[in-house]
Write an enzyme that holds these catalytic residues in place. Structure first.
Site, PDB file in Angstrom:
ATOM      1  N   HIS A 200       0.814  -1.220   0.000  1.00  0.00           N
ATOM      2  CA  HIS A 200       0.000   0.000   0.000  1.00  0.00           C
ATOM      3  C   HIS A 200       0.844   1.265   0.000  1.00  0.00           C
ATOM      4  O   HIS A 200       0.614   2.204  -0.745  1.00  0.00           O
ATOM      5  CB  HIS A 200      -0.812   0.077   1.303  1.00  0.00           C
ATOM      6  CG  HIS A 200      -2.115  -0.590   1.176  1.00  0.00           C
ATOM      7  ND1 HIS A 200      -2.694  -1.265   2.216  1.00  0.00           N
ATOM      8  CD2 HIS A 200      -2.955  -0.690   0.141  1.00  0.00           C
ATOM      9  CE1 HIS A 200      -3.835  -1.749   1.814  1.00  0.00           C
ATOM     10  NE2 HIS A 200      -4.025  -1.422   0.559  1.00  0.00           N
ATOM     11  N   GLU A 442       2.095 -13.875 -20.491  1.00  0.00           N
ATOM     12  CA  GLU A 442       2.979 -13.791 -19.330  1.00  0.00           C
ATOM     13  C   GLU A 442       3.399 -15.163 -18.819  1.00  0.00           C
ATOM     14  O   GLU A 442       4.046 -15.268 -17.782  1.00  0.00           O
ATOM     15  CB  GLU A 442       2.346 -12.953 -18.211  1.00  0.00           C
ATOM     16  CG  GLU A 442       0.975 -13.378 -17.764  1.00  0.00           C
ATOM     17  CD  GLU A 442       0.416 -12.473 -16.663  1.00  0.00           C
ATOM     18  OE1 GLU A 442       1.153 -11.658 -16.084  1.00  0.00           O
ATOM     19  OE2 GLU A 442      -0.793 -12.614 -16.372  1.00  0.00           O
ATOM     20  N   ASP A 466       5.864 -11.432 -15.048  1.00  0.00           N
ATOM     21  CA  ASP A 466       5.633 -12.863 -14.866  1.00  0.00           C
ATOM     22  C   ASP A 466       6.342 -13.690 -15.929  1.00  0.00           C
ATOM     23  O   ASP A 466       6.798 -14.791 -15.645  1.00  0.00           O
ATOM     24  CB  ASP A 466       4.129 -13.163 -14.869  1.00  0.00           C
ATOM     25  CG  ASP A 466       3.515 -12.887 -13.513  1.00  0.00           C
ATOM     26  OD1 ASP A 466       4.118 -13.303 -12.506  1.00  0.00           O
ATOM     27  OD2 ASP A 466       2.460 -12.244 -13.453  1.00  0.00           O
ATOM     28  N   CYS A 513       3.072  -4.514 -20.913  1.00  0.00           N
ATOM     29  CA  CYS A 513       2.650  -3.766 -19.721  1.00  0.00           C
ATOM     30  C   CYS A 513       3.427  -4.156 -18.467  1.00  0.00           C
ATOM     31  O   CYS A 513       3.142  -3.667 -17.384  1.00  0.00           O
ATOM     32  CB  CYS A 513       1.146  -3.905 -19.498  1.00  0.00           C
ATOM     33  SG  CYS A 513       0.645  -5.587 -19.166  1.00  0.00           S
TER      34      CYS A 513
HETATM   35  C1  PEP Z   1       3.239  -8.741 -15.480  1.00  0.00           C
HETATM   36  O1  PEP Z   1       3.254  -9.887 -15.023  1.00  0.00           O
HETATM   37  O2  PEP Z   1       4.153  -8.270 -16.164  1.00  0.00           O
HETATM   38  C2  PEP Z   1       2.105  -7.846 -15.205  1.00  0.00           C
HETATM   39  C3  PEP Z   1       1.999  -6.669 -15.789  1.00  0.00           C
HETATM   40  O3  PEP Z   1       1.201  -8.256 -14.273  1.00  0.00           O
HETATM   41  P1  PEP Z   1       1.448  -8.204 -12.686  1.00  0.00           P
HETATM   42  O4  PEP Z   1       2.697  -7.434 -12.421  1.00  0.00           O
HETATM   43  O5  PEP Z   1       0.226  -7.569 -12.132  1.00  0.00           O
HETATM   44  O6  PEP Z   1       1.562  -9.667 -12.346  1.00  0.00           O
HETATM   45 MG    MG Z   2       1.458 -10.707 -14.222  1.00  0.00          MG
END
Ligand code: PEP
Ligand code: MG
Length: 594
Positions: A200, A442, A466, A513
């Protein structure tokens, strides 16, 4: 990276960057430890006074938190302010109130001791669970216990209120109640012993754009109250006991950083078009609805990833369709006409909501996570999809599925999406007709079957966080294997290339992302691989756009082709760093890419 110790005499603690920027100032070490309470037996005629003291501590603490909640709602909005609802609920909890009163009356315990006994009973079982959500609640409960005890024991708590000077807050672990008041106090930065980038406190620091470092292990034990320190939020460092040369060096870096950030903001709204005319989209990732404002003010061309977990892990109940709709609608209408990619909830792994894990798992990241969790509770997926679809009536929405590893997951989710549409039609609710359904790439499996996935999914977004973790078998949150977590590992690059090629073949839009999209060192490589979009934290959007504007697509393609032929991640990193120093000396200097 530059060796600070070579510049002058200094001590350095290395942690995890939680929010970029540099701040130099006085340390304010917050006492987040619970006061010690002795067991004392009270007299019969003291019972009512103890009960009264307890109830008035409850009343005062409630008022204090309501005030903090109000302040936060005004400045950062309702979704930040809701952090306090869990705390306020603890103060009304009958187990806490009745349990403490019973101990005072029947066992003749002092109010303070009765409270610690009651809280101990509540938290003991919760602490033993592997459920991250429950363990976070324990932290909230203990924060409340500490506040009540300080009142009962008549001790003043070190407060961030009424500070005369600007300070950098240091704490073992920061509670939401602390970070929430930072915006109204003279807090210029913070650092903690524990906690990760997604705690947080870290999320809040990024929203408030306060430089922050977490996971420093021993900061509160080695730094003295009032000591002059430097927090380097960009590199995740805490610098202390430094000499004049180090101070001067950091003052200069701070100036350059701030000037550079300002300069970047001038062109923030200019599109990311390469010198040879190829346009890339640069969007922002958000975790909390209010962050959409920061995204817009930094020139993001859309929301490339709206993580919806926040709604699920800060509440004690699964949010209703209307609650979810309100949160999605707020983001979608603020961002409109730009597109918002709303990701269905990615619970599991290290994030659990009120629905919890079915049973403790030996390998949660390989277990009941993301789309698996959603598809095994179709009524909840249906509810979330109805809420997202309703929000689509207010702007441009895309829906994205996390943790995809097989085709049938996309097919099953699409069926649930169709069912959600049917239900909304039957209810006469409005929604956009053709909301695209995309997948995150991912897992290595998804990258390997990208060709087949492109036939089922409307778009791709590569989740490098991931993808690296699963490809290299390196837990992304484990300190001891962090040296193996390598974004530029040839195995990762080949999977990225494979994914983009499959997307191109099927004319499928592909974005990135994961954190890699916000790493300036990776920009040329990703652009050269041919992705359509990069989506990163709002604060880095102007920088990524400016890198794209100052290169040619032809050159980026050559860089990517060369990197793809390299045998190790470190070779790739060295190569990209070398290009960077020559092509982007200003960024190299401010970000200390050596
Ligand atoms: C990722 O795995 O790159 C992703 C954007 O998702 P998170 O970081 O929420 O797992
Ligand atoms: Mg992810």
């Amino acid at each position: 990276m530059i060796d600070i110790k070579a510049i002058g005499k200094t001590e350095v603690l290395k942690g995890v960057s939680a929010s970029p920027g540099i701040v130099i100032g006085k340390a304010f070490v917050l006492d987040t430890e619970r006061p010690h309470v002795e067991e004392v037996e009270i007299e019969a005629d003291e019972i009512e006074a103890e009960v009264e003291a307890f109830m008035s501590a409850i009343g005062e603490t409630t008022r204090e938190l309501e005030r903090l909640r109000g302040g936060l709602e005004e400045t950062l909005g309702e979704s930040h302010a809701r952090i306090f609802d869990a705390h306020l609920m603890i103060l009304r909890d009958s187990m806490v109130i009745d349990g403490t009163q019973r101990r005072i009356r029947e066992e003749r315990q002092s109010a303070a001791f009765a409270l610690t006994e009651t809280i101990g009973q509540v938290t003991n079982a919760m602490e033993r669970t592997r459920d991250e959500y429950l363990r976070e609640r324990v932290f909230d409960i203990k924060d409340i216990e500490r506040r009540l005890l300080l009142r009962l024991l008549g001790r003043k708590q070190k407060s961030l209120r009424h500070l005369d000077d600007d300070v950098i807050v240091l704490a073992h672990e920061l509670a939401a109640t602390h970070t929430a008041s930072m915006h109204e106090e003279r807090v210029t930065g913070f650092a903690t012993d524990v906690g990760g980038r997604t705690a947080h406190a870290a999320i809040m620091a990024r929203s408030l754009q306060i430089p922050a470092v977490v996971g420093l292990h021993e900061a509160t034990s080695v730094i003295r109250q009032g000591e002059k320190i430097i927090v380097d939020g960009t590199l995740g460092l805490l610098i202390y006991r430094y000499d004049e040369a180090v101070l001067e060096y950091y003052q200069e870096r701070q100036r350059t950083y701030e000037e550079f950030e300002k300069e970047l903001l001038v062109d923030k709204d200019a599109p990311a078009v390469t010198v040879d005319g190829r346009r890339f989209e640069v969007a922002a990732n958000i975790e909390i609805p209010d962050e959409v404002r920061a995204a817009i003010s930094h020139g993001a061309e859309g929301i490339g990833l709206f993580r919806t977990e926040y709604l699920f892990i800060t509440e004690d109940e699964i949010p209703s369709e209307d609650e979810q709709y309100e949160a999605y609608r707020a983001v979608v209408s603020l961002a409109a006409p730009a597109t918002v990619v709303v990701r269905t909830v990615d619970l599991g792994g290290d994030k659990f909501g009120p629905m919890g894990a079915p049973e403790p798992e030996a390998n949660p990241f390989l277990g009941w996570r993301g789309i698996r969790c959603s598809l095994s509770q179709p009524h909840l997926l249906l509810r979330q999809l109805r809420a997202i679809l309703r929000a689509s009536a207010h702007g441009n929405v895309k829906i994205m599925l996390p943790m995809i590893s097989s085709l049938h997951e996309v097919r099953d989710a699409r069926q649930v999406l169709e069912a959600a549409k049917q239900e909304l039609r039957a209810r006469g609710r409005e929604f956009a007709d053709n909301v695209p359904l995309g997948v995150m790439i991912e897992t290595p499996a998804a990258a390997m079957i990208a060709d087949e996935l492109a036939e089922e999914a409307d778009f791709f977004s590569i989740g490098s966080n991931d993808l690296v973790q699963y490809t290299l078998a390196v837990d992304r949150g484990n300190d001891s294997v962090a040296y193996l977590y390598d974004t530029f590992h040839p195995a990762v690059l080949r999977l990225l290339d494979r994914t983009v090629r499959a997307a191109r073949k099927h004319k499928t839009w592909v974005g990135v992302c994961g954190e890699m999209a916000g790493d300036p060192l990776a920009t040329l490589l990703l652009v050269g691989l041919g992705v359509d979009e990069l989506s990163a934290a709002p604060a880095v959007v102007p920088e990524i756009k400016s890198i794209i504007r100052s290169t040619s697509y032809g050159y980026a393609r050559r860089v990517a082709a060369k990197a793809l032929k390299m045998k190790t991640g470190s070779e790739v990193r060295r190569y990209l760093e070398q290009i960077f120093r020559v092509k982007f000396p200003k960024i190299s200097e401010t970000e200390m890419i050596s």
